[in-house]
Design an enzyme around this catalytic site. Structure first.
Site, PDB file in Angstrom:
ATOM      1  N   ARG A 116      50.643  -2.130  65.572  1.00  0.00           N
ATOM      2  CA  ARG A 116      49.400  -2.423  66.276  1.00  0.00           C
ATOM      3  C   ARG A 116      48.949  -3.883  66.090  1.00  0.00           C
ATOM      4  NH1 ARG A 116      45.406  -4.011  68.129  1.00  0.00           N
ATOM      5  NH2 ARG A 116      43.594  -2.883  68.940  1.00  0.00           N
ATOM      6  N   LYS A 117      49.311  -4.490  64.971  1.00  0.00           N
ATOM      7  CA  LYS A 117      48.924  -5.875  64.667  1.00  0.00           C
ATOM      8  C   LYS A 117      47.412  -6.080  64.808  1.00  0.00           C
ATOM      9  CE  LYS A 117      53.343  -8.090  65.898  1.00  0.00           C
ATOM     10  NZ  LYS A 117      54.075  -6.959  66.459  1.00  0.00           N
ATOM     11  N   PHE A 118      46.648  -5.299  64.039  1.00  0.00           N
ATOM     12  CA  PHE A 118      45.195  -5.442  64.049  1.00  0.00           C
ATOM     13  C   PHE A 118      44.822  -6.874  63.663  1.00  0.00           C
ATOM     14  CE2 PHE A 118      45.677  -0.849  63.290  1.00  0.00           C
ATOM     15  CZ  PHE A 118      44.800  -0.344  64.253  1.00  0.00           C
ATOM     16  N   ASN A 169      50.083  -2.251  60.792  1.00  0.00           N
ATOM     17  CA  ASN A 169      50.122  -3.620  60.275  1.00  0.00           C
ATOM     18  C   ASN A 169      48.934  -4.419  60.787  1.00  0.00           C
ATOM     19  OD1 ASN A 169      50.961  -3.807  62.925  1.00  0.00           O
ATOM     20  ND2 ASN A 169      52.814  -4.969  62.519  1.00  0.00           N
TER      21      ASN A 169
END
Length: 484
Positions: free
Chosen positions: A314-316, A342
């Site tokens: 998701r690469k928040f 992540n």
């Protein structure tokens, strides 16, 4: 090691009173205005680990096969270095027993090996030389000594005359500068310490010549490059990092497949095909054509069937309050089904707190994006170092990193309880028109220190994804075994 890291450690040592100022009678009978007692650090595991890391940073380029701590204060430091960086270790007995093997040096070693001496601090160097003699008598070669603190009272010169190079994490004068800067010590006290050091340089009587052992050639170096996966499982503080390593050991795979496909049906079909060969299955849920509870149920059933973890990439990258809703709610409800997710650390450590609020109670794990595989990435240098440091502060939820070359980080790959997953892996090196850079399993695992290889197009675009996954599994595991 950065100035900030030095200052942080000095201030911690001062806080636990490992450094004291006043009037102290030394063993020599002199009255000293400063007293350093590093025996205290055994009661502070975080400081002990930090000490081991800054000392490792001083000697990681040195040539040695084993390490030996000077009894007794340096023994826990040497042990921490041994565990943290997979360094074989021997111990010197201060008193040799009159029974049993009667050995002065305990442990597994061979005559002719190179030994690094580990000490907490050095004043005259006498304690180092006391350890040097039994080591050389046992046939070991010694040329380097690492210490946390050099008191600058002649020890470096004394050791140099014996052919030993001293590597100090920092000097006493540097400690004083930091403590004065942060108003922990007055200029007056610092001046007294400087005067004491200058006026009390040590003298060591000429030692009895150390016997030179007959050199013994080493057929095969015994130093390992990495700690085996199974030995790292007890060192993990996050449930998902433990589970991931357990799966890797059980299935003999360090392969993660990235399911960057357009439809949920294709994602599920690939999961079933490659499942036997992987430890982690990576998704991008927001690129699928649809998403519902039935798809979640099917994906989780496949994960259970083939024993792999689900990683939503998701690469928040938002503030803590926002990611709480993004992770736990919305139409995807990522925390309900994804074992791993992540995040970028651009917003600061608050993003970890927000994600942890949702994921920790569910037993999830978080990977921090320390580096990326795209050309021209800004995730490098100081940013990467900051990510590595903050990860160490959240071991209950942070399980590791997305990284490219952790072997070249200032402190190496870091804690063995944290995992490194490397994207951009193919069986041959190269790149694509959009800036993606590819590296081989041998380079990523063997040279750069990654634990898990992430492969996308090399498998999902193959005519037979299952056969391709099997090939990558074999290549990744071979690279791991050859790195031991």
């Amino acid at each position: 090691m950065t100035e900030t890291e030095i200052e942080d450690l000095v201030l911690k040592l001062n806080k636990i009173e490992a450094v004291k100022f006043g009037e102290f009678k030394l063993k020599s009978g002199l009255i000293s205005p400063v007293y350093i007692d590093l025996r205290l650090i055994v009661s502070y595991p975080d400081i002990l680990e930090q000490v081991a890391r800054v000392m490792w940073n001083q000697i990681k380029a040195c040539d040695f096969d084993i390490i030996c701590g000077v009894p007794y204060t340096a023994l826990p430091i040497a042990t921490c270095m041994s565990l943290g960086f997979n360094l074989p270790m021997v111990m010197r007995r201060k008193e040799v027993k009159e029974y049993g093997t009667k050995k002065a040096i305990e442990g597994a070693y061979q005559a002719g090996q190179r030994c690094l001496i580990v000490e907490d601090l050095v004043t005259s160097g006498a304690s180092v030389l006391e350890t040097l003699r039994p080591l050389t008598s046992a046939g070991l070669n010694v040329s380097d000594v690492v210490v946390l603190i050099d008191r600058e009272q002649g020890g470096e010169a004394h050791l140099s005359r014996q052919g030993l190079k001293l590597h100090a994490a920092f000097r006493l004068t540097k400690m004083l500068d930091v403590l004065v800067k942060h108003q922990q010590v007055s200029e007056e006290i610092a001046s007294k310490v400087h005067a004491f050091v200058a006026g009390n340089q040590t003298i060591i009587p000429s030692p009895t010549p150390i016997p030179t052992p007959t050199p013994t050639p080493l057929p095969i170096p015994v130093k390992c490059k990495r700690l085996p996966y199974e030995n790292r499982i007890p060192l993990c503080k996050n449930e998902m990092s433990r589970r991931c390593l357990e799966i890797m050991v059980t299935k003999k795979t360090n392969l993660s497949v990235a399911a960057d496909v357009a439809t949920a049906e294709e994602m599920l079909a690939i999961a079933d095909a490659v499942g036997p060969y992987i430890c982690v299955y990576k998704t991008h849920v927001d690129i699928f054509d649809k998403w519902d509870e039935e798809i979640v149920r099917k994906l989780q059933a496949l994960a259970e069937k083939h024993n792999f973890l689900i990683f939503e990439d998701r690469k928040f990258a938002d503030i803590g309050n926002t990611v709480v809703s993004q992770y736990g709610g919305g139409i995807y409800k990522i925390a309900d089904w994804s074992d791993i997710t992540n995040a970028h650390l651009v917003p600061g450590p608050g993003i970890i707190d927000g994600l942890k609020e949702v994921g920790l109670k569910k037993g999830r794990g978080l990977l921090l994006l320390a580096e990326m595989s795209s050309k021209g990435t800004l995730a490098k240098g100081d940013y990467t170092e900051a990510v590595a440091k903050i990860a160490e502060e959240h071991p209950d939820f942070v399980m590791g990193f997305i990284s490219i070359n952790p072997a070249k980080w200032t402190n190496g790959p870091g804690s063995p309880g944290l995992l490194h997953m490397a994207p951009g892996v193919q069986l041959s090196e190269g790149g694509d028109a959009l800036g993606q850079q590819y590296n081989t399993p041998v380079n990523v695992v063997g040279n750069r220190g990654a634990d898990v290889i992430i492969v996308g197009r090399g498998i999902i675009k193959a005519a037979d994804p299952a056969a391709a996954a099997k090939e990558y599994q074999a290549a990744g595991w071979k690279a791991y075994e050859e790195s031991l």
